[in-house]
Design a protein around this motif. Structure first.
Motif, PDB file in Angstrom:
ATOM      1  N   THR A  25      11.097 -25.990  11.640  1.00  0.00           N
ATOM      2  CA  THR A  25      11.539 -24.982  10.673  1.00  0.00           C
ATOM      3  C   THR A  25      10.394 -24.011  10.414  1.00  0.00           C
ATOM      4  OG1 THR A  25      10.877 -26.364   8.789  1.00  0.00           O
ATOM      5  CG2 THR A  25      13.170 -26.549   9.545  1.00  0.00           C
ATOM      6  N   TYR A  26      10.729 -22.830   9.951  1.00  0.00           N
ATOM      7  CA  TYR A  26       9.698 -21.832   9.699  1.00  0.00           C
ATOM      8  C   TYR A  26      10.140 -20.875   8.603  1.00  0.00           C
ATOM      9  CZ  TYR A  26      12.426 -18.143  11.950  1.00  0.00           C
ATOM     10  OH  TYR A  26      13.398 -17.222  12.246  1.00  0.00           O
ATOM     11  N   GLU A  27       9.179 -20.162   8.071  1.00  0.00           N
ATOM     12  CA  GLU A  27       9.449 -19.028   7.181  1.00  0.00           C
ATOM     13  C   GLU A  27       8.408 -17.959   7.471  1.00  0.00           C
ATOM     14  OE1 GLU A  27       8.862 -19.822   3.025  1.00  0.00           O
ATOM     15  OE2 GLU A  27       6.828 -20.570   3.314  1.00  0.00           O
ATOM     16  N   ILE A  28       8.779 -16.725   7.253  1.00  0.00           N
ATOM     17  CA  ILE A  28       7.852 -15.603   7.376  1.00  0.00           C
ATOM     18  C   ILE A  28       7.755 -14.928   6.012  1.00  0.00           C
ATOM     19  CG2 ILE A  28       7.447 -13.340   8.418  1.00  0.00           C
ATOM     20  CD1 ILE A  28       8.891 -14.376  10.912  1.00  0.00           C
ATOM     21  N   ILE A  29       6.531 -14.788   5.527  1.00  0.00           N
ATOM     22  CA  ILE A  29       6.298 -14.116   4.243  1.00  0.00           C
ATOM     23  C   ILE A  29       5.583 -12.795   4.523  1.00  0.00           C
ATOM     24  CG2 ILE A  29       5.161 -14.231   2.002  1.00  0.00           C
ATOM     25  CD1 ILE A  29       5.368 -17.254   2.128  1.00  0.00           C
ATOM     26  N   VAL A  30       6.220 -11.710   4.160  1.00  0.00           N
ATOM     27  CA  VAL A  30       5.619 -10.389   4.294  1.00  0.00           C
ATOM     28  C   VAL A  30       5.048 -10.004   2.930  1.00  0.00           C
ATOM     29  CG1 VAL A  30       5.993  -7.970   4.889  1.00  0.00           C
ATOM     30  CG2 VAL A  30       7.314  -9.760   6.049  1.00  0.00           C
ATOM     31  N   VAL A  31       3.724  -9.858   2.867  1.00  0.00           N
ATOM     32  CA  VAL A  31       3.079  -9.439   1.621  1.00  0.00           C
ATOM     33  C   VAL A  31       2.726  -7.963   1.743  1.00  0.00           C
ATOM     34  CG1 VAL A  31       1.242  -9.875  -0.047  1.00  0.00           C
ATOM     35  CG2 VAL A  31       2.120 -11.752   1.367  1.00  0.00           C
ATOM     36  N   ASP A  32       3.377  -7.140   0.950  1.00  0.00           N
ATOM     37  CA  ASP A  32       3.135  -5.701   0.980  1.00  0.00           C
ATOM     38  C   ASP A  32       2.118  -5.349  -0.107  1.00  0.00           C
ATOM     39  OD1 ASP A  32       4.224  -2.922   1.991  1.00  0.00           O
ATOM     40  OD2 ASP A  32       3.984  -2.784  -0.179  1.00  0.00           O
ATOM     41  N   ASP A  33       0.947  -4.916   0.338  1.00  0.00           N
ATOM     42  CA  ASP A  33      -0.168  -4.650  -0.577  1.00  0.00           C
ATOM     43  C   ASP A  33      -0.224  -3.171  -0.955  1.00  0.00           C
ATOM     44  OD1 ASP A  33      -2.432  -5.306  -2.108  1.00  0.00           O
ATOM     45  OD2 ASP A  33      -3.788  -4.832  -0.454  1.00  0.00           O
ATOM     46  N   GLY A  34       0.868  -2.691  -1.530  1.00  0.00           N
ATOM     47  CA  GLY A  34       0.895  -1.305  -1.995  1.00  0.00           C
ATOM     48  C   GLY A  34       0.959  -0.283  -0.874  1.00  0.00           C
ATOM     49  N   SER A  35       1.697  -0.588   0.192  1.00  0.00           N
ATOM     50  CA  SER A  35       1.797   0.368   1.304  1.00  0.00           C
ATOM     51  C   SER A  35       2.596   1.601   0.874  1.00  0.00           C
ATOM     52  CB  SER A  35       2.465  -0.287   2.511  1.00  0.00           C
ATOM     53  OG  SER A  35       3.828  -0.563   2.234  1.00  0.00           O
ATOM     54  N   THR A  36       2.362   2.693   1.600  1.00  0.00           N
ATOM     55  CA  THR A  36       3.056   3.949   1.277  1.00  0.00           C
ATOM     56  C   THR A  36       4.027   4.349   2.387  1.00  0.00           C
ATOM     57  OG1 THR A  36       1.206   5.203   2.229  1.00  0.00           O
ATOM     58  CG2 THR A  36       1.162   4.800  -0.151  1.00  0.00           C
ATOM     59  N   ASP A  37       4.253   3.451   3.359  1.00  0.00           N
ATOM     60  CA  ASP A  37       5.192   3.743   4.432  1.00  0.00           C
ATOM     61  C   ASP A  37       6.495   2.965   4.188  1.00  0.00           C
ATOM     62  OD1 ASP A  37       4.488   1.161   4.994  1.00  0.00           O
ATOM     63  OD2 ASP A  37       3.343   1.625   6.802  1.00  0.00           O
ATOM     64  N   ASN A  38       7.205   2.636   5.228  1.00  0.00           N
ATOM     65  CA  ASN A  38       8.498   1.953   5.101  1.00  0.00           C
ATOM     66  C   ASN A  38       8.414   0.440   5.285  1.00  0.00           C
ATOM     67  OD1 ASN A  38      10.072   4.268   4.577  1.00  0.00           O
ATOM     68  ND2 ASN A  38      10.121   4.768   6.759  1.00  0.00           N
ATOM     69  N   THR A  39       7.229  -0.122   5.064  1.00  0.00           N
ATOM     70  CA  THR A  39       7.043  -1.559   5.279  1.00  0.00           C
ATOM     71  C   THR A  39       8.046  -2.385   4.482  1.00  0.00           C
ATOM     72  OG1 THR A  39       4.680  -1.332   5.790  1.00  0.00           O
ATOM     73  CG2 THR A  39       5.441  -3.490   5.040  1.00  0.00           C
ATOM     74  N   VAL A  40       8.185  -2.105   3.211  1.00  0.00           N
ATOM     75  CA  VAL A  40       9.079  -2.894   2.358  1.00  0.00           C
ATOM     76  C   VAL A  40      10.527  -2.764   2.817  1.00  0.00           C
ATOM     77  CG1 VAL A  40       9.990  -3.164   0.020  1.00  0.00           C
ATOM     78  CG2 VAL A  40       7.548  -2.802   0.371  1.00  0.00           C
ATOM     79  N   LYS A  41      10.943  -1.558   3.146  1.00  0.00           N
ATOM     80  CA  LYS A  41      12.319  -1.339   3.607  1.00  0.00           C
ATOM     81  C   LYS A  41      12.599  -2.129   4.884  1.00  0.00           C
ATOM     82  CE  LYS A  41      15.509   2.263   5.179  1.00  0.00           C
ATOM     83  NZ  LYS A  41      15.796   1.556   6.447  1.00  0.00           N
ATOM     84  N   VAL A  42      11.689  -2.043   5.840  1.00  0.00           N
ATOM     85  CA  VAL A  42      11.858  -2.764   7.103  1.00  0.00           C
ATOM     86  C   VAL A  42      11.883  -4.275   6.861  1.00  0.00           C
ATOM     87  CG1 VAL A  42      10.802  -3.296   9.336  1.00  0.00           C
ATOM     88  CG2 VAL A  42      10.848  -0.934   8.509  1.00  0.00           C
ATOM     89  N   ALA A  43      10.996  -4.741   5.986  1.00  0.00           N
ATOM     90  CA  ALA A  43      10.929  -6.173   5.690  1.00  0.00           C
ATOM     91  C   ALA A  43      12.237  -6.672   5.072  1.00  0.00           C
ATOM     92  CB  ALA A  43       9.753  -6.460   4.748  1.00  0.00           C
TER      93      ALA A  43
END
Length: 248
Positions: free
Chosen positions: A12-30
């Protein structure tokens, strides 16, 4: 990860994306991946504003649920398939150490034994020296010398963004970590030595990604953080908590 879980039902696995205040589309893509694979597979931690890489990694590690925890940079400089190299090393360390534990009736899994494996680019050093500008080589050599003074010998590449921790190691290291930006890797090495957590290095496939944020001024900030490690722990301004609850 999906391919591996389809072959091995126990994986089993999980992926955690930590967005450190990015100004691009990182959060949207995640979040697109969250919708596709659901929260059991992908989670997003949005810090809102920039806190520093060390702070982001610490947050992700303390929220992780796995027995083995992999930290990796989002730029894809290291091949994700190399995680199996680190996994093999961790299992070897855990297997060797668990044989010396005599607690009757206790079942020790790989995540219960504190151990760390660092991905390393040290085998690529000569090629890097030949292609980088002279002043970058000078700054990096000076930085590596300072790392040696602060953390001692044993790890040739502290800064590679590809590291794996057992759950037990993460639960000892990251609550103790103070630095929030560049030199948290060096602090982790220092803490491992103080907490007697074994570290191994494994050569990984690594590619230079354009757009690196490590500039000459960043090296100066890193040197300041190295001084903070030396003073903080050396003068006992930063206390190391040696006992944490064993994770379930």
């Amino acid at each position: 990860m999906e391919q591996r879980s389809s072959v091995d039902r126990n994986f089993t696995y999980e992926i955690i994306v930590v967005d450190d205040g990015s100004t691009d589309n990182t959060v949207k893509v995640a979040f697109d991946y969250v919708r596709k694979y659901k929260l059991d597979r992908v989670r997003v931690i949005n810090l809102g504003r920039n806190h520093g890489k060390g702070s982001a990694v610490r947050k992700g590690m303390l929220c992780a649920r796995g027995e083995l925890l992999l930290m990796l940079d989002a730029d894809g400089a290291t091949k994700i398939t190399d995680l199996e190299k680190l996994e093999i090393e961790l299992k070897d360390i855990s297997g060797r150490l668990s044989t010396g534990i005599t607690n009757k009736g206790v079942s020790w899994g790989v995540g219960d034994i504190p151990a760390v494996v660092f991905g390393s680019r040290a085998h690529l050093e000569q090629r890097a020296l030949a292609t980088r500008k002279w002043y970058r080589n000078f700054l990096m050599k000076g930085f590596h010398f300072c790392v040696l003074l602060v953390a001692g010998k044993g790890v040739r590449d502290t800064q590679c963004g590809f590291k794996m921790f057992t759950r037990a190691a993460a639960r000892q290291l990251f609550p103790n970590m103070r630095l929030k930006r560049w030199c948290f890797d060096v602090e982790l090495v220092y803490l491992c030595k103080k907490l007697h957590i074994p570290i191994r290095e494994v050569a990984v496939t690594w590619t230079e990604i354009p757009g690196s944020k490590v500039k000459p001024l960043s090296i100066v900030h890193m040197l300041i953080e190295l001084v903070l490690i030396r003073m903080g722990y050396g003068l006992q301004l930063w206390k190391i908590q040696r006992e944490f609850m064993r994770s379930n």
